[in-house]
Write an enzyme that holds these catalytic residues in place. Sequence first.
Site, PDB file in Angstrom:
ATOM      1  N   ILE A   1      -9.807   6.348  25.375  1.00  0.00           N
ATOM      2  CA  ILE A   1     -11.045   5.769  25.950  1.00  0.00           C
ATOM      3  C   ILE A   1     -12.238   6.357  25.191  1.00  0.00           C
ATOM      4  CG2 ILE A   1     -12.409   5.420  28.069  1.00  0.00           C
ATOM      5  CD1 ILE A   1      -9.991   6.706  29.609  1.00  0.00           C
ATOM      6  N   HIS A   2     -13.042   5.506  24.595  1.00  0.00           N
ATOM      7  CA  HIS A   2     -14.261   6.051  23.988  1.00  0.00           C
ATOM      8  C   HIS A   2     -15.381   5.027  23.861  1.00  0.00           C
ATOM      9  CE1 HIS A   2     -12.678   4.083  20.350  1.00  0.00           C
ATOM     10  NE2 HIS A   2     -13.920   4.075  19.934  1.00  0.00           N
ATOM     11  N   ARG A   3     -15.099   3.749  24.185  1.00  0.00           N
ATOM     12  CA  ARG A   3     -16.070   2.683  23.969  1.00  0.00           C
ATOM     13  C   ARG A   3     -17.310   2.937  24.828  1.00  0.00           C
ATOM     14  NH1 ARG A   3     -15.913   0.593  19.755  1.00  0.00           N
ATOM     15  NH2 ARG A   3     -13.661   0.510  19.816  1.00  0.00           N
TER      16      ARG A   3
ATOM     17  N   ARG B   1     -16.792  12.117  22.877  1.00  0.00           N
ATOM     18  CA  ARG B   1     -17.806  11.376  23.633  1.00  0.00           C
ATOM     19  C   ARG B   1     -17.403  11.291  25.106  1.00  0.00           C
ATOM     20  NH1 ARG B   1     -20.997   7.057  21.845  1.00  0.00           N
ATOM     21  NH2 ARG B   1     -22.026   6.200  23.641  1.00  0.00           N
TER      22      ARG B   1
ATOM     23  N   ASP C   1      -9.296   1.333  24.917  1.00  0.00           N
ATOM     24  CA  ASP C   1     -10.446   0.470  24.652  1.00  0.00           C
ATOM     25  C   ASP C   1     -10.815   0.545  23.172  1.00  0.00           C
ATOM     26  OD1 ASP C   1     -11.704   2.923  24.414  1.00  0.00           O
ATOM     27  OD2 ASP C   1     -13.054   2.653  26.110  1.00  0.00           O
TER      28      ASP C   1
END
Length: 356
Positions: free
Chosen positions: A204-206, A237, A277
């Site tokens: 997950i990083h979007r 992030r 993502d």
Amino acid sequence: MKIVTVIGARPQFVKAAVVSRALAEAGGIDEVIVHTGQHYDPNMSEIFFEELSIPSPQHHLGIGSGPHGAMTGRQLEAIETVLIDEKPDWVLVYGDTNSTLAGALAAAKLHIPVAHVEAGLRSFNRRMPEEINRILTDHVASLLLTPSATSDRNLANEGIPADKIVNVGDVMFDATLFYKPRAKCPPQIDADLAASGDFLLATIHRAENTDDPERMRGILAGLALADRPIVLPLHPRTRGKLETLGLALPEKLIIIDPVGYLEMLWLEERCAAIVTDSGGVQKEAYFHGKRCVTMRDETEWVELVDLGVNELVGADPQLIAAAIERAGDPIVRDDSLFGGGDAGRQVVKALMAAAA
Ligand code: UD1
Ligand code: UDP
């Protein structure tokens, strides 16, 4: 021929590894690598140069994190100085990050032709920073090297002349094929889990997810409903945002630091299915014959959704959980989608033809 390659973020290291090797094999091409410094933690940058034998950057600009305008602006200024000094015949950029846009813009303003690897992808969501970066890069590029028939169509729809577009296939497919034999288990994974393969792999990083507390809550609630452990190599992030939000993490999450590409390939090969993502990881799921649950509202890789191997679930806990339940089902394949695994060589061929 002299080429300046501008890279700076994790997915670009994987893509550039493929093309750099093909450029070296072709001979007679002088490649100068510029690293903007957008990603700088050792496990987001250096490990890729080491594991994938990417030549060391001749120029490391050391421009780290920051707001989009400041980051892109500082990159633009520093890349311009390098290009004036190096006087390349081409500037090669990859994907859709701020480093991509800065490299393309710096070159175009100096009238140096830009070649864009992974041209033509569109999410049709202009709130994504990547969508802005892609559109602008494609429209200043002289050579648009596309990974898929969908990207060819997107460019044609935007009026880009056909003689600028070359479908080379997907360099990430080359990377998977080439490095798979060297895949290795991350040391953080315990032996029983490694042996069983009974886990999901998540990333997950979007920004649309990490920067929206409601979406992050939805994603964590969805993952909590999964029926097996989930290995989550956590992007810095996301780690930062989770700490700020103080959200409780489901127990079944096995959170580890970001891993190198060879470890990631091992996790992708061994896991039951992938929940992500990421742009690149959606395709890697397919390359490894795994279903992908994509926690976004749209994707650039629509052919995988059409094929029925990738399910878009947004950040809705019930949709995430239901898709995860189906994630073990076998997948169908369509070998025509992403080229023949020789995209790196095709990039070099297209560059040589364009320069002739
Ligand atoms: C960037 C790209 C995104 C790509 C992703 C790949 C843009 C607009 N976004 O997103 O398209 O999918 O890379 O991973 O270019 N940070 C660290 N250490 C690092 C790098 C980042 O701690 O080595 C943290 C910083 O707090 C930084 C944040 O991550 O502010 C975001 O980094 P940034 O490069 O701006 O965007 P990504 O989310 O990594
Ligand atoms: N990746 C990796 N280690 C990780 C997470 C991802 O090596 O911990 C690799 C992944 O296999 C893929 C690339 O990084 O090759 C994708 O990068 P990312 O998801 O950061 O960016 P995106 O593709 O979304 O732009």
